[in-house]
Design a protein around this motif. Structure first.
Motif, PDB file in Angstrom:
ATOM      1  N   ILE A  63      -0.019  12.053   1.472  1.00 48.07           N
ATOM      2  CA  ILE A  63      -0.870  11.261   0.915  1.00 48.07           C
ATOM      3  C   ILE A  63      -0.945   9.859   1.136  1.00 48.07           C
ATOM      4  O   ILE A  63      -1.820   9.093   1.384  1.00 48.07           O
ATOM      5  N   ALA A  64       0.458   9.249   1.135  1.00 55.69           N
ATOM      6  CA  ALA A  64       0.897   7.903   1.348  1.00 55.69           C
ATOM      7  C   ALA A  64       0.716   7.574   2.858  1.00 55.69           C
ATOM      8  O   ALA A  64       0.162   6.374   2.942  1.00 55.69           O
ATOM      9  N   LEU A  65       0.740   8.490   3.880  1.00 54.89           N
ATOM     10  CA  LEU A  65      -0.122   8.066   4.996  1.00 54.89           C
ATOM     11  C   LEU A  65      -1.282   7.622   4.958  1.00 54.89           C
ATOM     12  O   LEU A  65      -1.787   6.728   5.670  1.00 54.89           O
ATOM     13  N   GLY A  66      -2.146   8.699   4.438  1.00 55.14           N
ATOM     14  CA  GLY A  66      -3.780   8.399   4.448  1.00 55.14           C
ATOM     15  C   GLY A  66      -3.870   7.058   3.677  1.00 55.14           C
ATOM     16  O   GLY A  66      -4.926   6.023   4.178  1.00 55.14           O
ATOM     17  N   GLN A  67      -3.363   6.624   2.719  1.00 55.96           N
ATOM     18  CA  GLN A  67      -3.409   5.240   2.054  1.00 55.96           C
ATOM     19  C   GLN A  67      -3.079   4.284   2.980  1.00 55.96           C
ATOM     20  O   GLN A  67      -3.959   3.349   3.018  1.00 55.96           O
ATOM     21  N   PHE A  68      -2.015   4.229   3.446  1.00 55.74           N
ATOM     22  CA  PHE A  68      -1.385   3.093   4.448  1.00 55.74           C
ATOM     23  C   PHE A  68      -2.494   3.027   5.527  1.00 55.74           C
ATOM     24  O   PHE A  68      -2.944   1.987   6.070  1.00 55.74           O
ATOM     25  N   SER A 110       1.006  -1.211   0.107  1.00 55.35           N
ATOM     26  CA  SER A 110      -0.132   0.111  -0.177  1.00 55.35           C
ATOM     27  C   SER A 110       0.724   1.135   0.107  1.00 55.35           C
ATOM     28  O   SER A 110       0.648   2.040  -0.447  1.00 55.35           O
ATOM     29  N   LEU A 111       1.995   1.040   0.719  1.00 55.31           N
ATOM     30  CA  LEU A 111       3.068   2.210   0.346  1.00 55.31           C
ATOM     31  C   LEU A 111       3.844   2.351  -0.807  1.00 55.31           C
ATOM     32  O   LEU A 111       3.790   3.451  -1.360  1.00 55.31           O
ATOM     33  N   VAL A 112       4.137   1.295  -1.298  1.00 54.96           N
ATOM     34  CA  VAL A 112       4.663   1.102  -2.729  1.00 54.96           C
ATOM     35  C   VAL A 112       3.705   1.873  -3.759  1.00 54.96           C
ATOM     36  O   VAL A 112       4.084   2.523  -4.521  1.00 54.96           O
ATOM     37  N   LEU A 113       2.448   1.551  -3.608  1.00 54.49           N
ATOM     38  CA  LEU A 113       1.567   1.761  -4.639  1.00 54.49           C
ATOM     39  C   LEU A 113       0.790   3.250  -4.360  1.00 54.49           C
ATOM     40  O   LEU A 113      -0.082   3.748  -5.112  1.00 54.49           O
ATOM     41  N   ALA A 114       1.277   3.775  -3.289  1.00 56.05           N
ATOM     42  CA  ALA A 114       0.657   5.186  -3.070  1.00 56.05           C
ATOM     43  C   ALA A 114       0.996   6.170  -4.154  1.00 56.05           C
ATOM     44  O   ALA A 114       1.942   6.234  -4.752  1.00 56.05           O
ATOM     45  N   PRO A 115      -0.202   7.021  -4.336  1.00 55.07           N
ATOM     46  CA  PRO A 115       0.058   8.071  -5.320  1.00 55.07           C
ATOM     47  C   PRO A 115       0.771   9.155  -4.922  1.00 55.07           C
ATOM     48  O   PRO A 115       0.847   9.656  -3.585  1.00 55.07           O
ATOM     49  N   MET A 148      -9.236  -1.485   6.990  1.00 58.93           N
ATOM     50  CA  MET A 148      -9.793  -2.343   5.846  1.00 58.93           C
ATOM     51  C   MET A 148      -9.369  -3.739   6.113  1.00 58.93           C
ATOM     52  O   MET A 148     -10.052  -4.656   6.267  1.00 58.93           O
ATOM     53  N   LEU A 149      -8.004  -3.913   6.855  1.00 58.35           N
ATOM     54  CA  LEU A 149      -7.463  -5.266   7.264  1.00 58.35           C
ATOM     55  C   LEU A 149      -7.685  -5.379   8.796  1.00 58.35           C
ATOM     56  O   LEU A 149      -7.068  -6.451   9.245  1.00 58.35           O
ATOM     57  N   GLY A 150      -8.348  -4.394   9.328  1.00 65.08           N
ATOM     58  CA  GLY A 150      -8.660  -4.748  10.816  1.00 65.08           C
ATOM     59  C   GLY A 150      -7.050  -4.603  11.724  1.00 65.08           C
ATOM     60  O   GLY A 150      -6.938  -5.015  12.655  1.00 65.08           O
ATOM     61  N   ILE A 151      -6.182  -3.725  11.139  1.00 61.72           N
ATOM     62  CA  ILE A 151      -4.973  -3.166  11.790  1.00 61.72           C
ATOM     63  C   ILE A 151      -5.162  -1.891  12.212  1.00 61.72           C
ATOM     64  O   ILE A 151      -5.477  -0.923  11.520  1.00 61.72           O
TER      65      ILE A 151
END
Length: 218
Positions: A146-151, A41-46, A157-160
């Motif tokens: 932006i990356a933080l928000g995606q992470f 999710s970090l690698v794919l962040a916009p 969503m994964l319960g983390i």
């Protein structure tokens, strides 16, 4: 057209479930397969232009993490959480960084660097003569958020559980973790793991303004 993959009700449920975790269960670790998804999710962040002016450091060394408590104002999330991510930016992004990105784009998209010259010149022009007053490091910091928000969203969503933290001394983190020598500087922290059962903050109702107070159609 791709149909909805996630159930809208479940997405809202997880967003309500998410909170800035004040106390983590230090005995619980994120499973490897779940962490690999969060890693991606970090690698794919916009980011703007796709330039990715950042690096995400996952601090796994227990001794280092213990040293990071004091410059985080004594907040123990940095040691109690399963994982600690330090979001950093590349200092003073310049034309060499653009060239690196264009070379990567040519490799991934199987095209020539010459074919991407227009894009390269546009990005370089933005950095050297921006259309508005621009501090390139402040601009890079906005990309990191932006990356933080995606992470954080993917984690929910994964319960983390996660806890975004600006309450730390970046210069001390840079010193302890050796970021300056690599050309990076820390921006924000995000411990990730599982909430402790006795974290009273988890049970507090989420305080938000009404939808009509924060969202307007025009």
């Amino acid at each position: 057209m791709q149909s909805s993959i996630a159930n809208p009700t479940e997405v809202l449920q997880q967003l309500h479930w998410r909170y800035a975790t004040k106390k983590f269960d230090s005995t619980r670790k994120i499973p490897d397969d779940v962490w690999q998804t969060l890693e991606q999710s970090l690698v794919l962040a916009p980011s703007s232009f796709g330039l990715q002016p950042w690096k995400f450091f996952v601090v796994t060394n227990p001794n280092l993490r213990q040293q990071l408590v004091e410059p985080a104002w004594g907040q123990t999330q940095v040691v109690d959480a399963s994982h600690l991510v330090v979001f950093t930016i590349k200092k003073d992004v310049n034309t060499a960084d653009v060239d690196r990105y264009i070379a990567r784009m040519a490799e991934v998209q199987q095209t020539s660097i010459d074919a991407l010259e227009g894009l390269s010149n546009m990005i370089k022009g933005f950095l050297s003569e921006p259309p508005f007053p621009l501090d390139v490091n402040e601009w890079s910091k906005r990309q990191a958020y932006i990356a933080l928000g995606q992470f954080m969203t993917c984690a929910a969503m994964l319960g983390i559980d996660t806890c975004p933290m600006e309450g730390f001394i970046p210069a001390k983190y840079d010193e302890i973790l050796g970021f300056a020598e690599q050309g990076y500087t820390s921006v924000v922290l995000c411990p990730a793991g599982y909430r402790a059962e006795d974290d009273r903050a988890a049970a507090r109702p989420k305080v938000r303004y009404e939808t009509q107070d924060v969202l307007q159609y025009i």
